[in-house]
Motif scaffolding. Structure first.
Motif, PDB file in Angstrom:
ATOM      1  N   ALA A   1      15.614 -16.184 -97.888  1.00 22.71           N
ATOM      2  CA  ALA A   1      16.508 -17.061 -98.652  1.00 22.71           C
ATOM      3  C   ALA A   1      16.504 -18.493 -98.155  1.00 22.71           C
ATOM      4  O   ALA A   1      17.022 -19.379 -98.829  1.00 22.71           O
ATOM      5  N   LYS A   2      15.926 -18.761 -96.966  1.00 21.34           N
ATOM      6  CA  LYS A   2      16.012 -20.102 -96.381  1.00 21.34           C
ATOM      7  C   LYS A   2      14.785 -20.968 -96.653  1.00 21.34           C
ATOM      8  O   LYS A   2      14.599 -21.992 -96.000  1.00 21.34           O
ATOM      9  N   GLN A   3      13.976 -20.552 -97.607  1.00 19.46           N
ATOM     10  CA  GLN A   3      12.878 -21.408 -98.055  1.00 19.46           C
ATOM     11  C   GLN A   3      13.463 -22.507 -98.934  1.00 19.46           C
ATOM     12  O   GLN A   3      13.989 -22.235-100.022  1.00 19.46           O
ATOM     13  N   ALA A   4      13.372 -23.742 -98.484  1.00 17.66           N
ATOM     14  CA  ALA A   4      13.997 -24.848 -99.214  1.00 17.66           C
ATOM     15  C   ALA A   4      13.416 -25.009-100.613  1.00 17.66           C
ATOM     16  O   ALA A   4      14.156 -25.244-101.585  1.00 17.66           O
ATOM     17  N   ASN A   5      12.103 -24.889-100.746  1.00 17.22           N
ATOM     18  CA  ASN A   5      11.478 -25.049-102.065  1.00 17.22           C
ATOM     19  C   ASN A   5      11.974 -23.991-103.042  1.00 17.22           C
ATOM     20  O   ASN A   5      12.186 -24.264-104.229  1.00 17.22           O
ATOM     21  N   LEU A   6      12.133 -22.763-102.554  1.00 14.01           N
ATOM     22  CA  LEU A   6      12.645 -21.684-103.393  1.00 14.01           C
ATOM     23  C   LEU A   6      14.025 -22.040-103.926  1.00 14.01           C
ATOM     24  O   LEU A   6      14.298 -21.892-105.131  1.00 14.01           O
ATOM     25  N   GLN A   7      14.899 -22.520-103.063  1.00 11.91           N
ATOM     26  CA  GLN A   7      16.250 -22.856-103.481  1.00 11.91           C
ATOM     27  C   GLN A   7      16.255 -23.994-104.508  1.00 11.91           C
ATOM     28  O   GLN A   7      17.033 -23.973-105.472  1.00 11.91           O
ATOM     29  N   PHE A   8      15.367 -24.969-104.314  1.00 16.55           N
ATOM     30  CA  PHE A   8      15.330 -26.094-105.245  1.00 16.55           C
ATOM     31  C   PHE A   8      14.861 -25.639-106.627  1.00 16.55           C
ATOM     32  O   PHE A   8      15.478 -25.987-107.651  1.00 16.55           O
ATOM     33  N   ARG A   9      13.794 -24.855-106.667  1.00 12.38           N
ATOM     34  CA  ARG A   9      13.288 -24.391-107.965  1.00 12.38           C
ATOM     35  C   ARG A   9      14.296 -23.456-108.636  1.00 12.38           C
ATOM     36  O   ARG A   9      14.424 -23.445-109.867  1.00 12.38           O
ATOM     37  N   TRP A  10      15.009 -22.691-107.844  1.00 11.81           N
ATOM     38  CA  TRP A  10      16.074 -21.844-108.361  1.00 11.81           C
ATOM     39  C   TRP A  10      17.139 -22.701-109.044  1.00 11.81           C
ATOM     40  O   TRP A  10      17.597 -22.409-110.155  1.00 11.81           O
ATOM     41  N   GLY A  11      17.522 -23.789-108.372  1.00 11.10           N
ATOM     42  CA  GLY A  11      18.490 -24.706-108.959  1.00 11.10           C
ATOM     43  C   GLY A  11      17.989 -25.311-110.265  1.00 11.10           C
ATOM     44  O   GLY A  11      18.753 -25.441-111.235  1.00 11.10           O
ATOM     45  N   GLU A  12      16.711 -25.687-110.318  1.00  6.29           N
ATOM     46  CA  GLU A  12      16.151 -26.250-111.545  1.00  6.29           C
ATOM     47  C   GLU A  12      16.217 -25.253-112.695  1.00  6.29           C
ATOM     48  O   GLU A  12      16.555 -25.613-113.836  1.00  6.29           O
ATOM     49  N   CYS A  13      15.891 -24.000-112.400  1.00  5.21           N
ATOM     50  CA  CYS A  13      15.933 -22.977-113.445  1.00  5.21           C
ATOM     51  C   CYS A  13      17.353 -22.776-113.956  1.00  5.21           C
ATOM     52  O   CYS A  13      17.588 -22.670-115.172  1.00  5.21           O
ATOM     53  N   LEU A  14      18.312 -22.730-113.058  1.00  6.46           N
ATOM     54  CA  LEU A  14      19.709 -22.550-113.456  1.00  6.46           C
ATOM     55  C   LEU A  14      20.203 -23.751-114.258  1.00  6.46           C
ATOM     56  O   LEU A  14      21.027 -23.602-115.180  1.00  6.46           O
ATOM     57  N   LEU A  15      19.725 -24.938-113.919  1.00  3.61           N
ATOM     58  CA  LEU A  15      20.128 -26.138-114.650  1.00  3.61           C
ATOM     59  C   LEU A  15      19.672 -26.070-116.105  1.00  3.61           C
ATOM     60  O   LEU A  15      20.401 -26.491-117.012  1.00  3.61           O
ATOM     61  N   THR A  16      18.484 -25.545-116.333  1.00  7.84           N
ATOM     62  CA  THR A  16      17.998 -25.412-117.714  1.00  7.84           C
ATOM     63  C   THR A  16      18.847 -24.433-118.520  1.00  7.84           C
ATOM     64  O   THR A  16      18.909 -24.535-119.747  1.00  7.84           O
ATOM     65  N   LYS A  17      19.511 -23.510-117.814  1.00  7.06           N
ATOM     66  CA  LYS A  17      20.379 -22.527-118.487  1.00  7.06           C
ATOM     67  C   LYS A  17      21.828 -23.007-118.509  1.00  7.06           C
ATOM     68  O   LYS A  17      22.732 -22.239-118.851  1.00  7.06           O
ATOM     69  N   THR A  18      22.030 -24.298-118.148  1.00  8.57           N
ATOM     70  CA  THR A  18      23.351 -24.938-118.084  1.00  8.57           C
ATOM     71  C   THR A  18      24.335 -24.195-117.179  1.00  8.57           C
ATOM     72  O   THR A  18      25.555 -24.274-117.370  1.00  8.57           O
TER      73      THR A  18
END
Length: 750
Positions: A340-357
């Motif tokens: 869970a502490k991979q920074a890139n993973l967390q960022f891309r996760w955030g981007e995906c959630l942002l597209t789903k508002t």
């Protein structure tokens, strides 16, 4: 009575003598012991006094007192940060001055922090400057002094001694905006400036000792002997830290957090005990549009789990690229169960959630991406938690809080800080500067007399600051240059962000008509605020960019009259005198600039130029060599160095210098041109042609480059190609006689 016998006398008298002589002996022994203990301190005191008497070392204070005109002012001390940085990497405060005697009725504000608070890359338009304009507009009869003591690359370890000096100068309000550099600044977990993450008592002891000239001398001896360990020899910006990545769960980070809490507490109490109110800020960073600078795998993960993680993550990114964000979210969730502490993973996760508002989820994961970033150039959640806890811990009405992330996040629909208010990772765009300055103004309004005037708009603020399109262009240009360098250049969205900045540059209205309008605005502002040195600086920038070098030089002269302790005014005025062939005057000003700040590579380059134009070639060469020690990646210095070497008939070295310039900056047509001329003179005809041709291709509007390439083509009897080059020269410069003559030789000029 029986008389004493001789034997009794012999037995008694010597014993009494032995007792009386033992006491002085013991006393002398104790004196000797005490003297032995005190002797090193005595010798140290003598050495310290002698070094100070001889003027050795530097003043460790942040402020120094000087007389400007007939008044005493406190100004910045260029040597202050030598206590915290290696000599080659010293950072300098921005220009400042304030009266040594505070005038009655003045409301004095100190701004403490790092580069974001300083206003990098345009300190004359810092959030504090917006605040100043708002206060002056709302309270036209008030007297406000806004003193910005923030500067680049520092952190709370450096800010604490600055704060303690501010406590001596009658501040009414302190605004503290700090936290971005805790991990990378002096004594941070990823620092390149010396020991990493020592405990705070060690930091305090070391920095206190370096106030002593004796310790300064010993440190210099250690530096020259090379016994200080491996440290960068030149300032390399954020790129210096690329090899200092730090794991998200590194124990060094915990030490830094403890140090920050201690420093923050001491800074806040220094402000309160000085009688000032303290406005403490949580720190805003670009979460939404700034991917992590580096991402490290978690520790203790098996190879099998690592392989599975990579597969889940790759599939998730492929799904996101196809627009299948629900599938991508499911895959990153599975990957996060493994690491869970991979920074890139967390960022891309955030981007995906942002597209789903899913804004709450997106914000959470963008924050985790920042927290786990292995190149931690941004304040993380723990830093902001410590700031919030400080407010609760102190529980004093003189301490109040500004939630900067919430204020700035309100600028966009997502409620997450991003490129709407930041240039890159932490430095504010102009909109962000106004919003933060406005938030500060609203927080401190209860401290000021009741007033029904409204806070002025961003547009009016920027008019009062003299923020023209030319000043905007200069700031954006600095950011574009920065984003071409690592680690910003390696971020996944860097290309898109660069295009957005270039598009902003293209929309700016920089034409002759607008220049005339801006000139009138500046002249009117300066009638009202003649001592606003930032205003003189901004006007000088505009005047130079529109081609009025003489007037720009005059503005820089006024700047240095107001700030005689600052190198910038001398440097800029000296640099501008060179094109007007006032080489001796330029040399004098540049030498003053370097006496104030010897680490200015740009001033060494310009001094070299002034000396070269006076044909003082050995001295010019020495200047370029010094500049290259300070900035060895500067292609233009190698170019200028090559020209001087050519004048000194050291042609082999000149060729090597030009080649190095081209390696560093292949797109520089002038370096190719000079190398081509050298090769032609050496009889290397084909190699000369390649370089001259490349110069003409890279700089199609360069008259000399097109002409010299045409002349080479003519000598090789490439008549058609030569004709095209000479015709291009005449289109660029219709009066070019030599181009006409060559076309006549080719039988084609009419």
């Amino acid at each position: 009575m029986r008389p004493l016998s001789a034997g009794n006398k012999k037995n008694n008298l010597p014993q009494a003598g032995r007792r009386s002589s033992a006491k002085p002996l013991a006393r002398r022994l104790w004196i000797f012991r005490i003297a032995s203990l005190l002797l090193p301190f005595l010798l140290l005191g003598i050495l310290e006094f002698s070094l100070q008497l001889w003027g050795y070392g530097y003043d460790p204070h942040f402020f120094k007192r000087i007389k400007i005109g007939n008044e005493d002012f406190f100004v910045q001390n260029e040597d202050f940060s030598r206590r915290f940085f290696p000599k080659a990497l010293v950072r300098n405060p921005g220009p400042l001055r304030f009266p040594a005697r505070k005038a009655p009725g003045t409301f004095r504000i100190f701004i403490l922090g790092e580069s974001a608070a300083m206003g990098d890359p345009a300190p004359s338009f810092a959030p504090s400057r917006y605040l100043e304009m708002m206060l002056q507009a709302k309270y036209p009869n008030g007297k406000f002094e806004v003193i910005n003591v923030a500067f680049t690359a520092i952190n709370s370890n450096v800010i604490l001694p600055i704060a303690r000096e501010c406590a001596e100068h009658e501040g009414d309000l302190w605004i503290i905006y700090m936290g971005n550099n805790e991990m990378v600044g002096p004594f941070g977990a990823a620092s390149v400036f010396g020991r990493q993450a020592p405990s705070w008592p060690y930091v305090r002891l070391v920095t206190a000792m370096q106030r002593l000239r004796t310790v300064q001398w010993l440190k210099e001896v250690a530096r020259k002997s090379g016994s200080q360990g491996e440290q960068p020899s030149v300032w390399g910006g954020m790129g210096m830290f690329l090899r200092n990545r730090i794991a998200p769960d590194s124990p060094l980070k915990e030490t830094v957090y403890r140090n920050f809490e201690k420093n923050l507490d001491d800074i806040v109490h220094a402000g309160i005990h000085s009688g000032a109110k303290v406005l403490l800020n949580t720190v805003a960073v670009n979460l939404k549009d700034c991917p992590p600078f580096a991402s490290m795998a978690g520790s203790g993960i098996s190879q099998a789990d690592r392989t599975q993680f990579d597969q889940f993550y790759t599939n998730a990114m492929q799904a996101a690229d196809r627009g299948q964000f629900t599938d991508a979210i499911g895959l990153v969730e599975r990957a996060a169960r493994l690491d869970a502490k991979q920074a890139n993973l967390q960022f891309r996760w955030g981007e995906c959630l942002l597209t789903k508002t899913n804004l709450t989820g997106a914000r959470e994961h963008f924050q985790l991406a920042c927290d786990y970033d292995s190149l931690p150039f941004r304040a993380d959640a723990r830093i902001n938690a410590a700031i919030l806890a400080e407010r609760e811990k102190v529980n004093d009405e003189r301490l109040f809080l500004c939630d900067a992330p919430a204020t700035l996040a309100a600028a966009n629909g997502s409620g997450i800080c991003g490129q709407e208010v930041f240039f890159e990772h932490v430095h504010f765009d102009f909109d962000g500067r106004y919003l933060l300055g406005r938030a500060w103004a609203e927080q401190i309004e209860p401290l000021l007399p009741r007033n029904t005037n409204a806070w002025v708009s961003q547009t009016i603020c920027e008019q009062r600051l003299g923020l023209s399109d030319w000043n905007r262009a200069q700031a954006i240009h600095f950011i574009i240059e920065r984003m071409h360098l690592p680690p910003l250049s390696s971020q996944a969205n860097n290309e898109g962000r660069l295009k957005a900045l270039e598009a902003r540059m293209a929309r700016l209205n920089m034409n002759a008509d607008n220049a005339a309008v801006e000139r009138k605005k500046f002249l009117k502002l300066l009638e009202q605020r003649q001592e606003d040195y930032f205003l003189h600086e901004n006007f000088a920038v505009v005047l130079e960019l529109v081609g009025d070098v003489s007037s720009a030089t005059t503005e820089w002269q006024r700047f240095r009259e107001l700030l005689p302790q600052d190198s910038l005014g001398y440097f800029q005025a000296g640099r501008l005198l060179i094109p007007s062939q006032r080489y001796t005057d330029a040399e004098g000003l540049l030498r003053i600039a370097l006496a104030i700040r010897p680490g200015r590579a740009d001033a060494w380059i310009e001094l070299g130029n002034a000396l070269a134009m006076q044909q003082k070639y050995p001295e010019a060469l020495d200047c370029y060599e010094t500049a290259l020690k300070l900035d060895p990646q500067n292609a233009q210095t190698f170019l200028r160095r090559g020209k001087v070497l050519a004048h000194m008939n050291r042609h082999v070295e000149a060729v090597a210098s030009y080649r190095t310039s081209i390696q560093l900056k292949p797109e520089d047509g002038l370096s190719h041109h000079e190398l081509g001329l050298e090769l032609a003179a050496a009889g290397e005809v084909d190699a000369a042609g390649r370089e001259l041709g490349e110069a003409a291709r890279l700089n199609p509007v360069g008259v000399a480059m097109r002409f010299d390439y045409g002349a080479w083509l003519l000598r090789q009897n490439h008549r058609d190609e030569a004709r095209r080059e000479f015709e291009a020269v005449l289109r660029l410069e219709p009066g070019n006689i030599r181009a006409r003559q060559n076309l006549a030789r080719l039988g084609s000029f009419k």
